[in-house]
Design a protein around this motif. Sequence first.
Motif, short mmCIF file in Angstrom:
data_model
loop_
_atom_site.label_atom_id
_atom_site.label_comp_id
_atom_site.label_asym_id
_atom_site.label_seq_id
_atom_site.Cartn_x
_atom_site.Cartn_y
_atom_site.Cartn_z
N TYR A 160 30.19 35.21 39.40
CA TYR A 160 30.09 36.64 39.14
C TYR A 160 28.64 37.00 38.84
O TYR A 160 27.98 36.31 38.05
CB TYR A 160 30.92 37.06 37.93
CG TYR A 160 32.36 36.67 37.93
CD1 TYR A 160 33.35 37.57 38.33
CD2 TYR A 160 32.77 35.42 37.47
CE1 TYR A 160 34.69 37.23 38.29
CE2 TYR A 160 34.11 35.07 37.43
CZ TYR A 160 35.07 35.98 37.84
OH TYR A 160 36.39 35.64 37.80
N ILE A 168 34.10 44.12 34.57
CA ILE A 168 35.40 43.55 34.21
C ILE A 168 35.66 43.68 32.72
O ILE A 168 36.76 44.02 32.28
CB ILE A 168 35.48 42.07 34.66
CG1 ILE A 168 35.50 41.98 36.19
CG2 ILE A 168 36.72 41.39 34.07
CD1 ILE A 168 35.42 40.58 36.73
N ARG A 176 46.01 40.64 31.72
CA ARG A 176 45.03 40.57 32.80
C ARG A 176 45.31 39.45 33.78
O ARG A 176 45.78 38.38 33.40
CB ARG A 176 43.62 40.35 32.22
CG ARG A 176 43.05 41.52 31.43
CD ARG A 176 41.74 41.11 30.78
NE ARG A 176 41.10 42.20 30.06
CZ ARG A 176 40.01 42.83 30.47
NH1 ARG A 176 39.43 42.49 31.60
NH2 ARG A 176 39.47 43.79 29.75
N LEU A 178 42.48 38.09 36.16
CA LEU A 178 41.07 38.33 36.46
C LEU A 178 40.78 38.34 37.95
O LEU A 178 39.93 39.09 38.42
CB LEU A 178 40.21 37.28 35.76
CG LEU A 178 40.11 37.43 34.23
CD1 LEU A 178 39.36 36.26 33.63
CD2 LEU A 178 39.44 38.74 33.87
N GLN A 181 41.48 41.79 39.09
CA GLN A 181 40.49 42.74 38.60
C GLN A 181 39.15 42.56 39.31
O GLN A 181 38.42 43.53 39.52
CB GLN A 181 40.32 42.58 37.09
CG GLN A 181 41.56 43.00 36.32
CD GLN A 181 41.37 42.91 34.82
OE1 GLN A 181 40.64 42.06 34.33
NE2 GLN A 181 42.04 43.77 34.09
N THR A 182 38.84 41.32 39.67
CA THR A 182 37.60 41.06 40.40
C THR A 182 37.63 41.76 41.74
O THR A 182 36.61 42.30 42.20
CB THR A 182 37.41 39.55 40.60
OG1 THR A 182 37.40 38.88 39.33
CG2 THR A 182 36.10 39.26 41.32
#
Length: 308
Positions: A160, A168, A176, A178, A181-182
């Motif tokens: 990231y 984020i 979550r 992730l 969400q990414t």
Amino acid sequence: MPEYSLVIPAYNEEKSLPLFYEKVTPLMETLGEDFEMIFVNDGSRDSTKEILKALAEKDKRVKVCNFSRNFGQQAALLCGLTESKGRAVIAMDADLQDPPEVAMEMIAKWKEGFDVVHGKRRKRKGETVFKKATASLFYRFMRKITSLDMPVDVGDFKLYDRKVVDAILSMGEHDRLLRAQTTWVGFRQTIVEFDRPERVAGETHYTLKKMVKLAESGVFPNSSYPLTLPIKLGGALCGLSLLTYIVFIVLACCKVAFGGLTAWLFPSLGLAAGLILCCHGLSNVYLSMVYSEVQNRPKYIVADKINL
């Protein structure tokens, strides 16, 4: 400030941690840039905590967060992202199933200008047919019912950029996934493919229960499909009922004996009751998540820190 932050969740990884440190450290040193390794001890019950403490005392680049109990991999990753300071953050497993050499390829892609670099698994050694099949089904199901264009066969092994990490962390929900969400935050993303090796030591801690929980965290917060499913099932049931009435009328007109309406009474009631319970259960899942958000409990609790 370090250029790179490695975020490594660890749960009962006493056998893997020394091997991880010995392999990753010299490889990162070849970059000639500052880096940090943030280990998040997710309530381990073996000697993981003691091993991490010894590594941190020997090397100040090793930083440790010890959870007060087991909060799960997603919470551990979130904690590592929160504590990270690097311009590029790499999340990877402690068991070396995420090859450090691939992390070097990710860094190269980042330097080309990509903000997120996903590690995509071509082959997955040491995993059961059931786990491979369910994982493949999950990714394709997510792409089908959500608006997220999630890469298939991609886990939490990613690089990231700092702005992606900040985006984020700005998201407030508790439950979550992730990797979903990414995808949602956007930015310039790419993929690096690799063959995933077997664990260097220990056993996998991803039980079926944890896999189901992870799937729930991905599906329900990111899709309204389950909410629309009762309407679709109700429409289908109405259509089937109408068709049944038409069949009964035709049979009656043709004077064909078919057992009468009584024969269909109990299975029809059972089907209707089952559909009602399923729809009610789907609504309860969302209600449970709303309740969790309203509670506003911390996503994790850190018992103590080392070098942070």
